[in-house]
Design a protein around this motif. Structure first.
Motif, PDB file in Angstrom:
ATOM      1  N   TYR A   1      -7.394  -5.393  -5.507  1.00 28.73           N
ATOM      2  CA  TYR A   1      -7.211  -4.300  -4.652  1.00 28.73           C
ATOM      3  C   TYR A   1      -8.058  -4.570  -3.220  1.00 28.73           C
ATOM      4  CZ  TYR A   1     -12.499  -3.576  -5.862  1.00 28.73           C
ATOM      5  OH  TYR A   1     -13.562  -3.524  -6.104  1.00 28.73           O
TER       6      TYR A   1
ATOM      7  N   TRP B   1       2.177   2.493 -10.247  1.00 29.59           N
ATOM      8  CA  TRP B   1       1.424   3.440 -11.300  1.00 29.59           C
ATOM      9  C   TRP B   1       2.310   3.569 -12.498  1.00 29.59           C
ATOM     10  CZ3 TRP B   1      -2.907   7.506 -10.893  1.00 29.59           C
ATOM     11  CH2 TRP B   1      -3.833   7.001  -9.968  1.00 29.59           C
TER      12      TRP B   1
ATOM     13  N   TYR C   1       0.881  -0.996   0.162  1.00 30.36           N
ATOM     14  CA  TYR C   1       0.063  -0.038  -0.017  1.00 30.36           C
ATOM     15  C   TYR C   1       0.920   1.340  -0.087  1.00 30.36           C
ATOM     16  CZ  TYR C   1       0.844  -0.374   5.074  1.00 30.36           C
ATOM     17  OH  TYR C   1       1.375  -0.200   6.281  1.00 30.36           O
TER      18      TYR C   1
ATOM     19  N   ASP D   1      -7.676   3.989  -5.502  1.00 27.20           N
ATOM     20  CA  ASP D   1      -7.372   2.997  -6.686  1.00 27.20           C
ATOM     21  C   ASP D   1      -8.166   1.581  -6.695  1.00 27.20           C
ATOM     22  OD1 ASP D   1      -6.669   1.564  -8.857  1.00 27.20           O
ATOM     23  OD2 ASP D   1      -4.608   2.131  -8.791  1.00 27.20           O
TER      24      ASP D   1
ATOM     25  N   ARG E   1      -3.189   3.439  -2.978  1.00 26.26           N
ATOM     26  CA  ARG E   1      -3.324   2.212  -3.664  1.00 26.26           C
ATOM     27  C   ARG E   1      -2.930   1.129  -2.527  1.00 26.26           C
ATOM     28  NH1 ARG E   1      -4.479  -1.147  -7.661  1.00 26.26           N
ATOM     29  NH2 ARG E   1      -3.127  -1.971  -9.164  1.00 26.26           N
TER      30      ARG E   1
END
Length: 431
Positions: free
Chosen positions: A391, A430, A353, A419, A379
């Motif tokens: 996720y 990303w 994360y 996200d 995230r």
């Protein structure tokens, strides 16, 4: 350890990595090779069996022409897994659609005994490294993350004080992380450690660069150049150690599978490197296997279970160009995110994360005044091998508190997004 192995020849199949992980979970070593690997190289590896993966339909009759050789002349079991499953030595009904049947292929058809385990792998690696390196000097690229830490310790177990760890503070680490890394490896591990403060150097090289591939390659080359310079200061050094792991190799392009991203310690290396050789003791291991190796080596659980952090650091978590000001913004936002996650105990249930500073600015209101500031994206994912991920459904109250703290405590941020994309189609990072 004379390991038995299965080879996957990758013709572009999307499941190659998943299959490899399933095989290793059956205590059988497996590696992925390009579809056109020379047959003599395959023969020298003495595999117990071969698996071919393809994303489009092929038949057993034309696999050999695609691979540019007749793999069936090896005289070992071969199965083909694609949209259409065809195979040799197995009936259609027994095709390996799950672990149970895959075990049958490994143990009954190929005759594997399941001798692959991490203790044997670590012992074998230490012996091989000791024999390979001899009395020569080695530099280790240490970031303080799980991969480089395990690589450093396994090399240290093999050659002791012949190893010097170089920790490059490139100014792209998380808040307080550089000091924490120095403290851990100075006080907890008996290794030679040199900390190089190179923030300004990296910022200058990255100035105005927005393309993520260019960022990775610039950071990769600068890492190497810093190591070369430090090596000259301490005398002749023959080897450079890096914490490259198997997903790095796969995602940098294997066989017909396309490039996902250049890892700074794989595709980002410059053409000329001023070392006799680069040693990557973890290049055969997936992330969870690296953690297992770390525990076998006696590394504290806290460090072994630390969430991954990319070699290029915050450089690939800042979308667009990189400036010291943007780094500061992201460090503070990311610190708040991690702090709140840890407070509620969710850090133990999330694989990775982090916060991302997007290059998106939007209108907002702060202290009764109009703002035009950045959006931070959060995230959080759950995964076993980091090749696929889902996720995490974070509680709304936790997300709400994180958002309020970030927009109130971090300058130049007025919006926070979460996200909710898995891997695939997204990557975990990303950029």
């Amino acid at each position: 350890m004379d390991k038995e192995s299965i080879i996957i020849l990758d013709l572009g199949g999307c499941n190659s990595q998943l299959i490899a992980r399933k095989i290793r979970q059956c205590n059988v070593f497996c590696e992925i090779l390009p579809y056109n690997t020379d047959i003599e190289k395959i023969r020298r590896k003495s595999p117990k069996g071969i698996i071919l993966t393809e994303k489009v339909e092929h038949t057993a009759d034309n696999i050999s022409s695609t691979c540019n050789h007749n793999i069936y002349e090896l005289g070992i079991p071969v199965i083909y897994i694609g949209e259409l499953i065809e195979h040799i030595n197995l009936s259609k009904e027994d095709s390996p659609k799950n672990i149970e049947n895959l075990k049958d292929f490994l143990y009954k058809t190929c005759g594997c005994v399941g001798s692959w385990n991490m203790t044997s792998y670590v012992d074998m690696s230490i012996r091989q490294l000791k024999e390979k390196i001899g009395d020569q000097k080695v530099l280790c690229a240490l970031s303080g993350g799980v991969d480089s830490s395990v690589a450093a310790v396994i090399i240290s177990k093999a050659i002791g004080k012949q190893l010097t760890c170089i920790f490059v503070d490139h100014g792209l680490l998380r808040k307080n992380e550089a000091d924490e890394v120095e403290e851990i490896f100075t006080n907890q591990f008996d290794v030679n450690l040199i900390r190089v403060n190179a923030q300004e150097r990296f910022y200058n090289k990255l100035a105005g660069v927005t393309d993520p591939e260019r960022k990775r390659k610039i950071i990769g080359e600068e890492f190497i150049r810093v190591f070369e310079e430090e090596a000259k200061k301490i005398g002749r050094v023959d080897y450079l150690v890096q914490g490259t792991i198997y997903p790095d190799i796969i995602e940098s392009g294997v066989g017909k599978s396309g490039l996902v991203k250049s890892h700074h310690n794989v595709g980002g290396l410059p053409d000329h490197v001023d070392f006799k050789e680069i040693i990557e003791p973890l290049r055969d291991l997936f992330k969870d296997e690296v953690r297992e190796a770390g525990l076998v080596l006696g590394i504290p659980k806290k460090l072994v279970n630390r969430q991954p952090f990319p070699g290029p650091g915050l450089g690939v978590r800042i979308i667009g160009d990189i400036t010291p000001e943007k780094v500061k913004i992201l460090q503070e936002a990311d610190y708040i995110y991690r702090d709140e996650i840890a407070k509620v105990g969710l850090d133990k249930h999330i694989s990775q994360y982090f916060a991302v500073l997007t290059n998106l600015k939007s209108v907002g209101v702060k202290n009764d005044k109009r703002t035009y500031d950045y959006t931070v994206a959060l995230r959080a994912v759950k995964t076993t091998d980091f090749m696929t991920a889902e996720y995490i459904e974070l509680p709304w109250d936790v997300l709400g508190k994180i958002s309020k703290r970030i927009v109130s405590e971090v300058e130049h941020v007025n919006r926070v997004c979460y996200d909710i994309t898995g891997k695939p189609p997204a990557t975990i990072e990303w950029e």
